[in-house]
Design a protein around this motif. Structure first.
Motif, PDB file in Angstrom:
ATOM      1  N   THR A  39      23.722  53.995  67.510  1.00 24.86           N
ATOM      2  CA  THR A  39      24.640  54.148  66.307  1.00 24.86           C
ATOM      3  C   THR A  39      23.580  54.295  65.222  1.00 24.86           C
ATOM      4  O   THR A  39      24.066  53.909  64.134  1.00 24.86           O
ATOM      5  N   ARG A  40      22.482  54.998  65.129  1.00 26.89           N
ATOM      6  CA  ARG A  40      21.842  55.252  64.208  1.00 26.89           C
ATOM      7  C   ARG A  40      21.157  56.682  64.264  1.00 26.89           C
ATOM      8  O   ARG A  40      21.136  57.174  65.655  1.00 26.89           O
ATOM      9  N   LYS A  41      21.050  57.559  63.209  1.00 26.86           N
ATOM     10  CA  LYS A  41      20.646  58.812  63.373  1.00 26.86           C
ATOM     11  C   LYS A  41      19.136  58.698  63.810  1.00 26.86           C
ATOM     12  O   LYS A  41      18.486  57.925  63.444  1.00 26.86           O
ATOM     13  N   GLU A  94      17.193  58.894  60.547  1.00 28.53           N
ATOM     14  CA  GLU A  94      17.264  58.087  59.688  1.00 28.53           C
ATOM     15  C   GLU A  94      16.220  56.857  60.024  1.00 28.53           C
ATOM     16  O   GLU A  94      16.065  56.227  61.022  1.00 28.53           O
ATOM     17  N   SER A  98      20.791  46.267  57.157  1.00 27.88           N
ATOM     18  CA  SER A  98      22.145  46.096  57.194  1.00 27.88           C
ATOM     19  C   SER A  98      22.200  45.004  56.116  1.00 27.88           C
ATOM     20  O   SER A  98      21.568  43.930  55.765  1.00 27.88           O
ATOM     21  N   LYS A 151      28.014  43.541  57.246  1.00 24.60           N
ATOM     22  CA  LYS A 151      28.738  44.648  57.284  1.00 24.60           C
ATOM     23  C   LYS A 151      28.754  45.518  58.522  1.00 24.60           C
ATOM     24  O   LYS A 151      29.341  45.869  58.997  1.00 24.60           O
ATOM     25  N   ASN A 152      27.523  45.258  59.104  1.00 23.08           N
ATOM     26  CA  ASN A 152      27.137  46.157  60.501  1.00 23.08           C
ATOM     27  C   ASN A 152      28.017  45.553  61.664  1.00 23.08           C
ATOM     28  O   ASN A 152      28.086  44.096  61.798  1.00 23.08           O
ATOM     29  N   TYR A 168      31.308  54.897  65.583  1.00 22.99           N
ATOM     30  CA  TYR A 168      30.344  55.780  64.948  1.00 22.99           C
ATOM     31  C   TYR A 168      30.636  57.302  65.263  1.00 22.99           C
ATOM     32  O   TYR A 168      30.315  58.055  64.361  1.00 22.99           O
ATOM     33  N   SER A 182      30.538  58.110  61.588  1.00 21.40           N
ATOM     34  CA  SER A 182      28.981  58.123  61.390  1.00 21.40           C
ATOM     35  C   SER A 182      28.431  56.998  60.823  1.00 21.40           C
ATOM     36  O   SER A 182      27.383  57.072  60.128  1.00 21.40           O
ATOM     37  N   THR A 183      29.263  55.978  60.808  1.00 24.68           N
ATOM     38  CA  THR A 183      28.650  54.716  60.424  1.00 24.68           C
ATOM     39  C   THR A 183      29.174  53.639  61.348  1.00 24.68           C
ATOM     40  O   THR A 183      30.249  53.770  61.764  1.00 24.68           O
ATOM     41  N   ASN A 204      29.221  50.484  59.789  1.00 26.54           N
ATOM     42  CA  ASN A 204      29.395  49.601  58.643  1.00 26.54           C
ATOM     43  C   ASN A 204      31.020  49.215  58.707  1.00 26.54           C
ATOM     44  O   ASN A 204      31.811  50.311  58.032  1.00 26.54           O
ATOM     45  N   GLU A 213      33.117  50.778  55.824  1.00 26.08           N
ATOM     46  CA  GLU A 213      33.338  51.921  55.181  1.00 26.08           C
ATOM     47  C   GLU A 213      34.408  52.724  56.278  1.00 26.08           C
ATOM     48  O   GLU A 213      35.017  53.790  56.000  1.00 26.08           O
TER      49      GLU A 213
END
Lengths: 165, 102
Positions: free
Chosen positions: A77-79, A82, A87, B27-28, B86, B90-91, B93, B96
């Motif tokens: 779940t991260r690009k 990036e 967090s 948040k994550n 995700y 695309s996140t 958190n 959001e």
């Protein structure tokens, strides 16, 4: 002050310290490593409580299973471009007050209650008893747990793949 | 000083507080999951400690095994949900992800 007392304090400190580091660090990878250390020292606490089967289960399931799943989750779940996997937190002051308050209330309750403490049973091996209990008193929960695991496995595998539309 | 029941109970209370802090402040979504794991571990320490010091035999350890089993299935399903989150937003958190339909 015998050896088990010293071991208890060392691993209690490691457990609490790495859990505090888990919630204070910004990097999620460091949090995963801190969770690894914390779960491992909790397994040592289980051994000090004469629960050897639980300790091995803790190491195999939590450290070997859940933590790997969490690492996969972090990395998926991260690009790629990036760089930072940080967090940030939200409402830090109220949540610190809330968590510290709950912890203080729990500690006061645990210190003031008169627990019914008996002499610890010095069982040598718990695996035999756990095996017998699994097939006698806890047979129905055991079978239901196997079905729950199967359903969770199929459900998560089905839900995690991308929809074809 | 002999290590008694209350030492383990205090450790589990502190772990519970830390897990609660992670649960309500981060948040994550994956860190929230880690907070849930800490809370479940605090409960497990309590169960094993009462099983050892309460003189009730092996019942506490059996319940601990079932808690671990349920924690595994919870982690697998929650990570599947996080992956879907995700893919949609695309996140990961959770603050959001605030629409119910895309």
């Amino acid at each position: 002050m015998n050896y088990s007392t010293v071991l208890f304090y060392i691993f209690a400190l490691i457990t609490i310290g790495s859990a505090v580091y888990l919630v204070t660090t910004k990097n999620i990878m460091y949090s995963a490593v801190a969770l690894f250390i914390s779960l491992f020292s909790i397994a040592v606490l289980y051994i000090l409580l004469r629960a050897d089967f639980i300790a091995i289960t803790q190491i195999m399931v939590y450290v070997g299973g859940i933590l790997i799943l969490l690492l996969f989750g972090i990395m998926l779940t991260r690009k790629v471009t990036e760089v930072d996997i940080t967090s940030n937190a939200l409402n830090v002051i109220p949540s610190v007050i809330f968590a510290v308050g709950i912890t203080a209330i729990l500690i006061v309750i645990m210190l003031t209650t008169k627990w019914n403490i008996r002499a610890p049973l010095n069982n040598e091996v718990t695996v035999n008893q756990i095996g017998k209990m699994m097939l006698t008193g806890y047979l129905l929960p055991f079978e239901i747990a196997s079905i729950v695991l199967l359903v969770a496995l199929i459900g998560s595998a089905m839900y995690a793949r991308k929809s074809k539309q | 000083m002999e290590i008694g029941l209350q030492h383990y109970l205090i450790i589990s209370a502190i772990l519970f507080g830390i897990g609660l802090f992670a649960l309500i402040s981060r948040k994550n979504a994956i860190l929230i999951l880690m907070g849930i794991e800490l809370i479940l571990n605090a409960a497990n320490i309590n169960l094993v400690a009462f099983s050892h010091f309460g003189g009730i035999g092996i019942d506490g350890q059996m319940i601990t095994i079932f808690v671990i089993i349920l924690a595994v299935s919870e982690a697998a399903i929650a990570l599947a949900i996080v992956l879907n989150l995700y893919n949609h937003f695309s996140t990961v958190n959770v603050d959001e992800a605030n629409t119910m339909k895309d």
